[in-house]
Design a protein around this motif. Structure first.
Motif, PDB file in Angstrom:
ATOM      1  N   THR A  50       1.113  -1.376   0.291  1.00 13.59           N
ATOM      2  CA  THR A  50       0.201   0.015   0.015  1.00 13.59           C
ATOM      3  C   THR A  50       0.817   1.165  -0.012  1.00 13.59           C
ATOM      4  O   THR A  50       0.498   2.246  -0.676  1.00 13.59           O
ATOM      5  CB  THR A  50      -1.048   0.033   1.255  1.00 13.59           C
ATOM      6  OG1 THR A  50      -1.949  -1.249   1.200  1.00 13.59           O
ATOM      7  CG2 THR A  50      -1.814   1.223   1.286  1.00 13.59           C
ATOM      8  N   GLN A  90      -8.585  -0.862  -0.643  1.00 10.24           N
ATOM      9  CA  GLN A  90      -8.930  -1.953  -0.160  1.00 10.24           C
ATOM     10  C   GLN A  90     -10.556  -1.862   0.305  1.00 10.24           C
ATOM     11  O   GLN A  90     -11.310  -2.934   0.282  1.00 10.24           O
ATOM     12  CB  GLN A  90      -8.318  -2.484   1.149  1.00 10.24           C
ATOM     13  CG  GLN A  90      -8.200  -3.694   1.286  1.00 10.24           C
ATOM     14  CD  GLN A  90      -6.816  -4.000   2.089  1.00 10.24           C
ATOM     15  OE1 GLN A  90      -5.850  -3.176   1.984  1.00 10.24           O
ATOM     16  NE2 GLN A  90      -6.726  -4.975   3.189  1.00 10.24           N
ATOM     17  N   ASP A 164      -5.479  -1.875  -4.948  1.00 13.74           N
ATOM     18  CA  ASP A 164      -5.047  -2.319  -3.966  1.00 13.74           C
ATOM     19  C   ASP A 164      -5.862  -3.675  -3.070  1.00 13.74           C
ATOM     20  O   ASP A 164      -6.796  -3.269  -2.598  1.00 13.74           O
ATOM     21  CB  ASP A 164      -4.954  -1.217  -2.782  1.00 13.74           C
ATOM     22  CG  ASP A 164      -3.599  -1.553  -1.714  1.00 13.74           C
ATOM     23  OD1 ASP A 164      -3.057  -2.417  -1.766  1.00 13.74           O
ATOM     24  OD2 ASP A 164      -3.667  -0.532  -0.693  1.00 13.74           O
ATOM     25  N   GLU A 165      -5.366  -4.514  -3.268  1.00 15.70           N
ATOM     26  CA  GLU A 165      -6.015  -5.763  -2.849  1.00 15.70           C
ATOM     27  C   GLU A 165      -7.492  -5.938  -3.163  1.00 15.70           C
ATOM     28  O   GLU A 165      -8.326  -5.852  -2.361  1.00 15.70           O
ATOM     29  CB  GLU A 165      -6.150  -5.900  -1.179  1.00 15.70           C
ATOM     30  CG  GLU A 165      -4.497  -5.706  -0.920  1.00 15.70           C
ATOM     31  CD  GLU A 165      -4.231  -6.529   0.427  1.00 15.70           C
ATOM     32  OE1 GLU A 165      -4.847  -7.411   0.701  1.00 15.70           O
ATOM     33  OE2 GLU A 165      -3.250  -6.322   0.825  1.00 15.70           O
TER      34      GLU A 165
HETATM   35 MG   LIG Z   1      -1.909  -2.748   1.966  1.00 19.98          MG
END
Ligand SMILES: [Mg+2]
Ligand SMILES: Nc1ncnc2c1ncn2[C@@H]1O[C@H](COP(=O)(O)OP(=O)(O)OP(=O)(O)O)[C@@H](O)[C@H]1O
Length: 269
Positions: A50, A90, A164-165
């Protein structure tokens, strides 16, 4: 977005360093991402994924090194970088009370598009959300929300997108839905940098995979190249290809190395 993107990589990261106080998170990170490709940044919790994405998205300043996105320097041309990117975090940024269509149309209006309604309908179609389009997002499944979130991040046709994820916390079915959405993105020429802890996700989606570990990229290659780092274990009649999970654990020094080659063969030496 501009001619600058044609010449070089869509994303270039060179010697990137970042510490939080005494905690050295990035200690010299280098990688390039080719335009139109899907690049997976893999790493354990706290590896700095991140942090890397936030630096590339100009939300955070690096301590040292350089990075460019779409040909623009993240430190000196932040505004150009921001125009070139879209970021999906996320946690989805969708509004629960609005319908999927309203969420999309809202973003389209904010981005000054000519026909927000048509943009919304087109994206609903592309992400298999047409039927649910009129429903409040609060009634959506996790996978539908994430797909909507990705669809929202597409408005404005950013050449580079950071995910991000994207499938954190989703069930296997929903993850496959999101994977299809990501493939859809890259199919349209968008450069995708995604972070993930799911090795099968990288295996499914990425043209290239880089493993971030202890502040550096310790492996970077195609899945085929990564597999060549660890030749298949020879058993009597069967050749066993290592999974990405086994490669990952091996390169970061997984605790139980005997698992890497399977029980039949022992260590690879
Ligand atoms: Mg992360
Ligand atoms: N603002 C901050 N202040 C202090 N430490 C931070 C800050 N942001 C992140 N860290 C620390 O830096 C390290 C890297 O964090 P980062 O969020 O980049 O990791 P990550 O790879 O994204 O992890 P995860 O898989 O859990 O999302 C972690 O140890 C984290 O606790």
């Amino acid at each position: 977005m501009t001619a600058q993107s044609i010449a070089g990589p869509a994303i270039r990261v060179q010697g990137l360093k970042k510490s939080y106080g005494k905690l050295e998170v990035l200690r010299g990170v280098d990688f390039d991402v080719a335009p139109g490709s899907i690049f997976a940044l893999l790493g354990s919790n706290g590896a700095g994924k991140t942090t890397t994405v936030r630096i590339l998205a100009t939300l955070l300043k690096a301590d040292a090194g350089a990075a460019s996105v779409n040909g623009f320097d993240v430190a000196t041309q932040a505004a150009n970088v921001r125009e070139s990117i879209s970021l999906t975090g996320q946690f989805a940024a969708v509004d629960e009370i609005l319908s999927g269509r309203e969420n999309l149309a809202l973003v389209a209006r904010l981005r000054h598009l000519k026909d927000p309604g048509a943009t919304a309908d087109d994206l609903l179609r592309r992400f298999s959300l047409s039927e649910a389009g009129a429903r409040r997002v609060s009634t959506y499944s996790g996978g539908m929300r994430r797909r909507l979130d990705i669809a929202m991040s597409l408005i404005g046709n950013s050449p580079v997108i950071f995910l991000d994820e994207p499938t954190a916390g989703l069930d296997p079915e929903a993850r496959i839905e999101v994977w299809d959405a990501v493939k859809e993105l890259a199919g349209h020429g968008t450069t995708v940098l995604l972070t993930t802890q799911y090795l099968d996700e990288a295996e499914q989606l990425a043209d290239r995979i880089a493993i971030l570990h202890q502040g550096r990229i310790i492996v970077n290659g195609t899945l085929t190249e990564l597999k060549q780092l660890f030749p298949p274990a020879k058993v009597e009649y069967v050749e066993k290809q290592p999974t990405l999970e086994e490669i990952f654990l091996a390169v970061i020094g997984g605790s139980d190395k005997s698992d890497i080659t399977g029980t039949t063969t022992g260590g690879r030496g």
